[in-house]
Design a protein around this motif. Structure first.
Motif, PDB file in Angstrom:
ATOM      1  N   ASP A 113       0.826  -1.201   0.000  1.00 59.05           N
ATOM      2  CA  ASP A 113       0.000   0.000   0.000  1.00 59.05           C
ATOM      3  C   ASP A 113       0.865   1.257   0.000  1.00 59.05           C
ATOM      4  OD1 ASP A 113      -2.377   1.535   0.106  1.00 59.05           O
ATOM      5  OD2 ASP A 113      -2.338   1.557   2.299  1.00 59.05           O
ATOM      6  N   VAL A 114       1.926   1.270   0.784  1.00 56.54           N
ATOM      7  CA  VAL A 114       2.765   2.463   0.846  1.00 56.54           C
ATOM      8  C   VAL A 114       3.477   2.691  -0.484  1.00 56.54           C
ATOM      9  CG1 VAL A 114       4.985   1.584   1.749  1.00 56.54           C
ATOM     10  CG2 VAL A 114       4.183   3.839   2.415  1.00 56.54           C
ATOM     11  N   LEU A 115       3.894   1.623  -1.140  1.00 58.50           N
ATOM     12  CA  LEU A 115       4.544   1.784  -2.444  1.00 58.50           C
ATOM     13  C   LEU A 115       3.555   2.266  -3.500  1.00 58.50           C
ATOM     14  CD1 LEU A 115       6.926  -1.303  -2.375  1.00 58.50           C
ATOM     15  CD2 LEU A 115       7.486   1.115  -1.937  1.00 58.50           C
ATOM     16  N   TYR A 116       2.310   1.814  -3.418  1.00 60.71           N
ATOM     17  CA  TYR A 116       1.266   2.295  -4.316  1.00 60.71           C
ATOM     18  C   TYR A 116       1.040   3.793  -4.101  1.00 60.71           C
ATOM     19  CZ  TYR A 116      -3.362   3.097  -6.283  1.00 60.71           C
ATOM     20  OH  TYR A 116      -4.419   3.620  -6.991  1.00 60.71           O
ATOM     21  N   ARG A 117       0.939   4.202  -2.843  1.00 63.42           N
ATOM     22  CA  ARG A 117       0.719   5.619  -2.527  1.00 63.42           C
ATOM     23  C   ARG A 117       1.931   6.468  -2.935  1.00 63.42           C
ATOM     24  NH1 ARG A 117      -3.557   6.329   1.645  1.00 63.42           N
ATOM     25  NH2 ARG A 117      -4.543   4.294   1.826  1.00 63.42           N
ATOM     26  N   LEU A 118       3.124   5.923  -2.760  1.00 62.77           N
ATOM     27  CA  LEU A 118       4.334   6.609  -3.197  1.00 62.77           C
ATOM     28  C   LEU A 118       4.279   6.862  -4.697  1.00 62.77           C
ATOM     29  CD1 LEU A 118       7.274   7.623  -2.904  1.00 62.77           C
ATOM     30  CD2 LEU A 118       7.986   5.232  -3.099  1.00 62.77           C
ATOM     31  N   ARG A 119       3.866   5.862  -5.455  1.00 61.43           N
ATOM     32  CA  ARG A 119       3.755   6.029  -6.913  1.00 61.43           C
ATOM     33  C   ARG A 119       2.740   7.103  -7.276  1.00 61.43           C
ATOM     34  NH1 ARG A 119       3.907   0.275  -9.899  1.00 61.43           N
ATOM     35  NH2 ARG A 119       4.329   1.639 -11.659  1.00 61.43           N
ATOM     36  N   GLN A 120       1.660   7.189  -6.507  1.00 58.33           N
ATOM     37  CA  GLN A 120       0.668   8.238  -6.756  1.00 58.33           C
ATOM     38  C   GLN A 120       1.281   9.620  -6.551  1.00 58.33           C
ATOM     39  OE1 GLN A 120      -2.425   6.810  -4.016  1.00 58.33           O
ATOM     40  NE2 GLN A 120      -3.788   6.654  -5.789  1.00 58.33           N
ATOM     41  N   LEU A 121       2.074   9.783  -5.489  1.00 59.40           N
ATOM     42  CA  LEU A 121       2.723  11.075  -5.256  1.00 59.40           C
ATOM     43  C   LEU A 121       3.747  11.367  -6.343  1.00 59.40           C
ATOM     44  CD1 LEU A 121       3.276  13.615  -3.556  1.00 59.40           C
ATOM     45  CD2 LEU A 121       4.919  12.263  -2.247  1.00 59.40           C
ATOM     46  N   LEU A 122       4.549  10.381  -6.709  1.00 58.62           N
ATOM     47  CA  LEU A 122       5.556  10.588  -7.755  1.00 58.62           C
ATOM     48  C   LEU A 122       4.922  11.013  -9.073  1.00 58.62           C
ATOM     49  CD1 LEU A 122       7.955   7.599  -7.012  1.00 58.62           C
ATOM     50  CD2 LEU A 122       8.428  10.034  -6.663  1.00 58.62           C
ATOM     51  N   ALA A 123       3.727  10.506  -9.353  1.00 56.45           N
ATOM     52  CA  ALA A 123       3.036  10.867 -10.602  1.00 56.45           C
ATOM     53  C   ALA A 123       2.639  12.341 -10.623  1.00 56.45           C
ATOM     54  CB  ALA A 123       1.801   9.986 -10.784  1.00 56.45           C
ATOM     55  N   LEU A 124       2.530  12.959  -9.455  1.00 55.56           N
ATOM     56  CA  LEU A 124       2.163  14.374  -9.390  1.00 55.56           C
ATOM     57  C   LEU A 124       3.351  15.313  -9.579  1.00 55.56           C
ATOM     58  CD1 LEU A 124      -0.244  14.231  -6.313  1.00 55.56           C
ATOM     59  CD2 LEU A 124      -0.873  14.344  -8.735  1.00 55.56           C
ATOM     60  N   LEU A 125       4.555  14.787  -9.441  1.00 59.99           N
ATOM     61  CA  LEU A 125       5.742  15.623  -9.554  1.00 59.99           C
ATOM     62  C   LEU A 125       6.091  15.857 -11.018  1.00 59.99           C
ATOM     63  CD1 LEU A 125       7.950  14.032  -6.755  1.00 59.99           C
ATOM     64  CD2 LEU A 125       6.459  16.030  -6.616  1.00 59.99           C
TER      65      LEU A 125
END
Length: 149
Positions: A113-125
Motif C-alpha cells: 500500500d505504501v509503495l502504491y501511494r508513493l507512486r501516486q505522489l511521484l506521478a504528481l511531480l
C-alpha cells in the motif's frame, strides 16, 4: 526525486564516531538538495537514533501502520531513564507522527500500500527537476494601476 526507504535501528555504539560522521554526510546532502530535488522518506520499519533525522528533514514522509516507527531512543531506554513504561507505537508509531507530531504526511496499511501511494505522489511531480528544463512560460496580465478605481 530522492526516495529513501527507511528501516534502521540507528548507529551502533561499537561503530563509534565514524558512524555518526556518516549520518552527518547524509544529512548535509539532504539539506543541500532541499528546495532543488523533491525528497520523500518511506518509513517501512523502525527508524531509531540518528537514522530518524533523515526522514524528518525530507519534504514528504510516508509511514507503514504498525511497522513504521520513528524515535530517538526506544521504549526500553525510556523506561530505564524515566521509569515510564511506553510502547514503541505510542512513543513513535504511525499515529503519533501522523496525528500528533505532524512529522508523517501519509500513512499506509502495509508495504504494498505504501509503495502504491508513493507512486501516486511521484506521478504528481514534474518529469524533471533539471535546471536545464525551463518551466512553461505563461504571459502575465498587465499590472493593476493603483490609482484607478
Amino acid at each position: 526525486p530522492i526516495v529513501a526507504l527507511c528501516d534502521s535501528g540507528g548507529a551502533r555504539i561499537q561503530d563509534g564516531v565514524a558512524a555518526l560522521a556518516g549520518y552527518s554526510d547524509v544529512f548535509q546532502r539532504i539539506v543541500n538538495a532541499s528546495g532543488v530535488v523533491p525528497q520523500i522518506a518511506v518509513v517501512m520499519g523502525p527508524c531509531a537514533g540518528g537514522a530518524v533525522y533523515g526522514p524528518a528533514l525530507m519534504d514528504w514522509v510516508f509511514m507503514v501502520e504498525t511497522e513504521g516507527k520513528m524515535f530517538l531512543t526506544g521504549p526500553a531506554v525510556v523506561a530505564q531513564v524515566t521509569g515510564e513504561s511506553i510502547s514503541a507505537e505510542a512513543l513513535g508509531g504511525t499515529h503519533m507522527h501522523a496525528a500528533v507530531s505532524g512529522v508523517a504526511h501519509f500513512t499506509a496499511a502495509n508495504d504494498l500500500d505504501v509503495l502504491y501511494r508513493l507512486r501516486q505522489l511521484l506521478a504528481l511531480l514534474p518529469p524533471s527537476s533539471s535546471r536545464n528544463d525551463a518551466p512553461p512560460a505563461v504571459p502575465s496580465p498587465p499590472p493593476l494601476d493603483p490609482h484607478v478605481r
